[in-house]
Design an enzyme around this catalytic site. Structure first.
Site, mmCIF file in Angstrom:
data_model
loop_
_atom_site.group_PDB
_atom_site.id
_atom_site.type_symbol
_atom_site.label_atom_id
_atom_site.label_comp_id
_atom_site.label_asym_id
_atom_site.label_seq_id
_atom_site.Cartn_x
_atom_site.Cartn_y
_atom_site.Cartn_z
ATOM 1 N N ASP A 139 40.774 33.560 29.233
ATOM 2 C CA ASP A 139 40.836 34.245 30.524
ATOM 3 C C ASP A 139 41.554 33.339 31.518
ATOM 4 O OD1 ASP A 139 39.149 35.890 29.048
ATOM 5 O OD2 ASP A 139 37.770 36.261 30.720
ATOM 6 N N LYS A 202 42.366 41.584 34.035
ATOM 7 C CA LYS A 202 40.997 41.386 34.498
ATOM 8 C C LYS A 202 41.024 41.246 36.012
ATOM 9 C CE LYS A 202 37.398 37.781 34.032
ATOM 10 N NZ LYS A 202 36.994 36.568 33.293
ATOM 11 N N LYS A 238 39.334 44.552 32.040
ATOM 12 C CA LYS A 238 38.051 43.878 32.248
ATOM 13 C C LYS A 238 37.765 43.699 33.731
ATOM 14 C CE LYS A 238 35.554 39.534 31.384
ATOM 15 N NZ LYS A 238 35.600 38.192 30.749
#
Lengths: 302, 511, 287
Positions: A139, A202, A238
């Site tokens: 991430d 995300k 996400k």
């Protein structure tokens, strides 16, 4: 092999804020009852990236969280486990070990998380270290300062470089939408990330408020839809940070269902970056099974 | 990074839903195969519906002079819901006398502030009984509970709340003039927003000191009679509000009654013209809210996803039973393919079905007559050579009058489906090249009620909205209503405004 | 006294910025109050009505699009031109039998009334427009816009003052119009057409027909391209006919009850509002 032409990211895609929020509010009116509710609660549970990103994280804390990831609620062993745990790079090895053989992925934040204020080489090293330690998913954060300056090439190249450093690991690109402020910015950042190779986009680090919101998520889902339409490539989504209640999680699933369709309603394509959400989902699941309203005292806080 | 392979190829979709198709095919999204919403019906247990309803005249329920009744059915089940008194000229006369008496003896003598307080009471009582009213509205008229609950009923209360406040402030509404009430108002309302249209009519009339005789549409009388109960509960003086049920003849009796000072009508242009003609040579004031064939113009630089949502709101809100519906989509050529594709995708997520289900987007067509009319137009469209597309994902219930959301492409301005008001979930799509052409097509109609403009460019919005000959322009939005916002048409879409300060004018004489 | 023969004036109509005779070539005699013939006026027909409405429709786009400031200037210019020709109008009114003092009063009030409405063009939208505080996140405003083409059936009383009182609010509001001038006293109306022509009023904004009302009212009030009718005739049957014809295309109809055109009730912005439509525009508010 298909050739994908990269759009001009300076070309703003207009997004009407009020319209986005009206759409979300309409989707929030979907009433999820009975079987569809149980199904959704379990689905949401299976989509969680159980997360701890604290300066005070220790191996002990991570091991406990992994145990919760594996068996969210011991009295109901048939419940799905979560999708992944998400930790800092130096905790990846610990998590990997704790989850061995479970099929639960280990995700690691990287690239000078959460600010991203570091040299590219530092970010690459950070990424490689996480991947070498066994991370299945990375991430990363984008450089918001550069983005807001309009330095889109910089963002694109950085993501592409990190993607390369990821190797086999999937890359989630954190836009930190709370700092981008406008939906047009969110859209542009989403497009840059996807064209640069993101497997997931995300919303947030969880360190900035606002973190994930449904309107931001909708804008990103629509970006994914257009990217899919233009390239045929599926990208995952996400939302992370601030999602604590089962009801909200269900609302997110409605957003996904009615924007992208059933194909995205799997942990492969949709995740929640959250921690306390887990227990609220569990309480609702148990309530649905037993008919009795639940108390947090009966659910482990790992 | 100019080349890229498709990732995750062959990755099974874990939930067993249809896999996304290959990039070379026409990419489709599967909205139906996995995680469908379970039925979520709003329970109607606590709603009391009697078998028979009377007129509401002079503060009490009154049996019709001729003792004739007509049945009203639930369009979603085709079952009889209740029967209503058939209003004759005797009943209308009785109601007008009651209204005149109430006007002379009570209402015109009441201090404006007290008048306002009654209207506030009514607003509050609508809020208190919101759930019941919403359910009844959906059962009687077929509209989805999501709309009756979130739009019709709260807005109806808001209109009363707004106009209540005007009652003692009229001196500030008309500079240099003093407003006096008109007297007895005859009001005839349509079936598409029964309670809301009642609010649009009664709230300003009472606030300005008039008394009323109102006739609801014959297929949707129920909430008007529930409103009568509210008037009683609120202690509103007898005769201030009178409700006479019935069909066209009852309406004609109101229009023709010599002791009525003002007629307010909402309905079709056809009937509006008949009313205007009947009023010829009389001193009666009138306002008409009539039909429309609203253009919804999408420019290339519009926010596309929000525009798609706007198109859906414009034509599929309330099954398209909306006089200001955006029933003619005008799309700039450069964006047409993309937009229509997105619209079709969006249509797949529209749920058609039980009006009482909280997830229903499109409920039942209000009546068999309207149902047949819509289907006739769909056939006409096909015969005219247009290409029809209907959503596939939602199957229609076996019983009741339901219609799939429908769009027609390949239409011409001369087609009947482009010219005539269908009043159903049927959209025609035309393309244009330049703003000038868009305006020409938009205005090329006898109607002029409402229109939409979608562009990100502010100066373009102002230019195009200036050129549209319509009473309402929704720029980057559609089908928005508010008690403070005047509503009404140009040309054959009507005379006068309802809502806002402008909505006071039809109910006053300025001295 | 010289032996010079006076040059008499031929009274024509005023349509589309020109002075045509009636398409029918017919005329009728105009008498003064002593029943002496003072002129011949055009006896217009339905075809003249048709041409006049077309001229008004054609002019509508430009006139309604003019800035309020510009419309105000044009109206002021009409007043200036009328002021300059005061003597001519006074003479004409006298010719029709009006007392000199009354004629002076009527002409001067006519000029003043034009100036009154010239001043309203950029103010009435502020008086009658609103910004509406809607509950949702939208900017919402309502502004008046001209109704379009207005058919005016003028009064026989105070023939100059009445026609100006009728025209001024209508055109100040951006409408164009077709006027059926007074049947018995059409001369000041026709001469006023010359004033309009000499001022900066664009062709077709005001169109003036003369003749028998009964030959024109029906066609004017039923014409599908007329958006509104302003009538000053009291006759019940005429009013009913106009109302009925109006219903064919949902025209707006205003009947004036006034006989006293000098009355200051003829100076108010609500008369402009009679031929305005309210347009309400919504736009979302958000970044």
């Amino acid at each position: 092999m298909s050739v994908i032409s990269i759009p001009d990211f300076n070309q703003t895609i207009p997004i009407d804020k009020v319209g986005v929020e009206e759409r979300v509010s309409r989707l929030n009116k979907r009433s999820i009852k009975k079987e569809s509710k149980v199904q959704a609660l379990k689905l949401a549970l299976s989509m969680i990236d159980l997360t701890t990103l604290e300066g005070k994280d220790s191996e002990g804390k991570v091991i406990q969280m992994c145990s919760k990831a594996r068996v969210p609620y011991a009295p109901m062993p048939q419940l799905p486990s979560v999708a992944a745990v998400c930790v800092y790079p130096n905790m990846v090895a610990t998590a990997k070990k704790a989850l061995k053989g479970t099929g639960i992925y280990v995700a690691s934040v990287a690239t000078a998380f959460p600010s991203g204020m570091a040299q590219l080489q530092v970010k690459l090293d950070d990424t490689k270290f996480a991947v070498d330690s066994g991370a299945d998913e990375i991430d990363m954060v984008i450089s918001r300062g550069e983005f807001l300056k309009g330095n889109y090439n910089f963002i694109f190249d950085e993501i592409a470089a990190i993607k390369e450093a990821c190797g086999e690991a999937h890359l989630k690109v954190i836009l930190e939408t709370g700092e981008l402020e406008t939906y047009e910015n969110v859209r542009t950042a989403s497009d840059i990330a996807m064209y640069a190779g993101a497997d997931f986009i995300k919303t947030s680090t969880g360190k900035i408020s606002p973190a994930a919101t449904q309107p931001v998520t909708l804008v990103m889902l629509e970006a994914i839809r257009d990217f899919y339409g233009d390239t045929g490539i599926m990208v995952g989504m996400k939302p992370a940070g601030g999602i604590r209640k089962a009801k909200e999680a269900l609302q997110y699933l409605v957003l996904v269902k009615e924007t992208l369709g059933a194909a995205w309603l799997t942990p492969n394509w949709f995740r929640f970056g959250a921690s306390s959400l887990t227990n609220d989902l569990l309480m609702q699941i148990v309530k649905q099974e037993t008919g009795v309203y639940q108390s947090l005292h009966y659910f482990s806080e790992d | 990074m100019s080349e890229k392979t498709k990732k995750n190829e062959g990755e099974a979709t874990a939930n067993g839903s249809a896999k996304p198709t290959s990039p070379n095919a026409d990419l489709k999204h599967d909205f139906a195969s996995f995680w469908n919403y379970s039925p979520a019906p709003e329970s109607s247990d606590f709603v009391e519906i009697r078998e028979q309803y009377q007129h509401y005249i002079d503060g009490s329920f009154s049996v019709p002079a001729k003792k004739r009744y007509f049945k009203s059915i639930n369009p979603a089940t085709e079952e009889v819901l209740a029967e209503f008194a058939e209003g004759t000229s005797e009943d209308v006369d009785k109601a007008v006398k009651a209204a005149r008496k109430a006007y002379d003896k009570v209402w015109s003598k009441l201090p404006a502030r007290e008048r306002g307080k009654y209207i506030y009471r009514i607003a509050r009582m609508i809020q208190e009984r919101a759930r019941e009213l919403a359910i009844i509205e959906s059962m009687d008229g077929g509209k989805p509970i999501r709309e009756s609950r979130d739009v019709d009923v709260p807005l109806a209360a808001a209109y009363f709340f707004y106009y209540a406040g005007w009652a003692d402030k009229l001196d500030y509404a008309f500079p240099g003039r003093k407003a006096e009430p008109v007297g007895v108002c005859g009001q005839i309302i349509p079936w598409n927003f029964p309670l809301l249209m009642l609010a649009w009519k009664i709230a300003p009339a009472l606030a300005t000191g008039n008394t009323v005789v109102l006739k609801p549409a014959e297929t949707t009388s129920l909430t008007a009679l529930k409103f009568a109960e509210i008037c009683m509960d609120a202690g509103l003086p007898a005769g201030v509000v009178n409700i006479v049920t019935g069909a066209g003849q009852t309406g004609a009796a109101i229009v023709d009654h010599p002791d009525i000072n003002k007629i307010a009508f909402t309905g079709s242009t056809e009937v509006g013209k008949i009313i205007q003609k009947s009023l010829a040579g009389t001193e009666k004031k009138f306002t008409l809210e009539l039909g429309g064939k609203g253009p919804n113009i999408i420019f290339e630089d519009a926010s596309v996803d929000q525009a798609v949502e706007g198109i859906v709101n414009a034509i599929f809100f309330n099954q398209g039973h909306v006089c200001c519906a955006g029933s003619r989509l005008l799309v700039q050529e450069g964006i047409a393919d993309k937009l229509i594709k997105k619209l079709k995708q969006r249509m797949e997520t529209l749920i058609v079905g039980d009006p009482l289900d909280k997830n229903t987007d499109i409920g039942a067509i209000n009546s068999k007559m309207q149902f047949n009319k819509i289907n006739e137009y769909i056939e006409i469209g096909i015969k005219e050579g247009a290409t029809i597309h209907q959503s596939n994902s939602s199957s229609l219930p076996d019983k009741g009058y339901f219609c799939k959301p429908t769009i027609f492409t390949g239409v011409a301005q001369s087609n009947r489906i482009v010219q005539e008001e269908i009043f159903g979930p049927v959209l025609t799509i035309q393309t244009f090249r330049t703003p000038e052409e868009a305006v020409e097509k938009a205005n090329n109609t006898p109607y002029g009620l409402a229109g939409g403009i979608w562009t990100d460019k502010g100066s373009k919005i102002f230019k195009i909205s200036q050129k549209l000959r319509s009473g309402v322009v929704w720029a980057n939005t559609f089908n928005k209503f508010d008690p403070t916002s005047p509503f009404g048409g140009y040309k054959e879409s009507g005379v006068g405004r309802e809502g806002g300060l402008h909505g006071l004018y039809p109910y006053v004489k300025l001295k | 006294m010289s032996d010079r023969i006076d040059v008499l004036k031929t009274y024509k109509t005023y349509v589309g910025g020109k002075f045509p005779r009636s398409e029918s070539d017919r005329t009728y005699k105009v008498n003064n109050s002593n029943d002496k013939v003072v002129a011949n006026a055009c006896r217009c027909t339905r075809k003249d009505v048709r041409d006049a409405v077309l001229a008004a429709r054609t002019a509508s786009k430009d006139w309604s699009g003019r800035s309020a400031y510009n419309r105000g200037q044009v109206l002021y210019r009409i007043a200036e031109m009328l002021e300059g020709r005061k003597d001519q109008f006074i003479r004409e009114l006298e010719l029709l039998g009006m007392k000199s003092k009354e004629a002076v009063y009527e002409v001067e009030l006519s000029v003043d009334r034009l100036i009154y409405y010239a001043g309203w063009t950029d103010k009435y939208p502020q008086v009658f427009g609103t910004v509406n505080p809607v509950a949702s996140s939208h900017f919402n405003f309502s502004a008046p816009e001209p109704t379009g083409v207005v058919g005016i059936i003028a009064s026989d009383e105070d023939p100059l003052l009445s026609i100006i009182s009728l025209i001024a609010p209508v055109i100040a509001g951006g409408n164009t119009c077709v006027i059926l001038a007074s049947e018995s006293n059409p001369l000041p109306a026709v001469s006023f057409g010359e004033v309009l022509h000499a001022s900066d009023v664009p062709a077709g904004v005001v169109n003036i027909l003369t003749g028998y009302r009964e030959e024109m009212v029906d066609h004017l009030s039923s014409h599908m391209d007329v958006n509104a009718v302003l009538n000053t005739i009291f006759d019940k049957e005429t009013r009913k006919l106009i109302d009925e014809n109006a219903s064919i295309s949902v025209k707006r109809v205003v009947h004036y009850d006034s006989k006293n055109w000098a009355d200051d009730t003829h100076e108010n912005p609500y008369l402009i509002l009679d031929f305005q439509e309210t347009k309400t525009t919504w736009h979302p508010v958000g970044v």
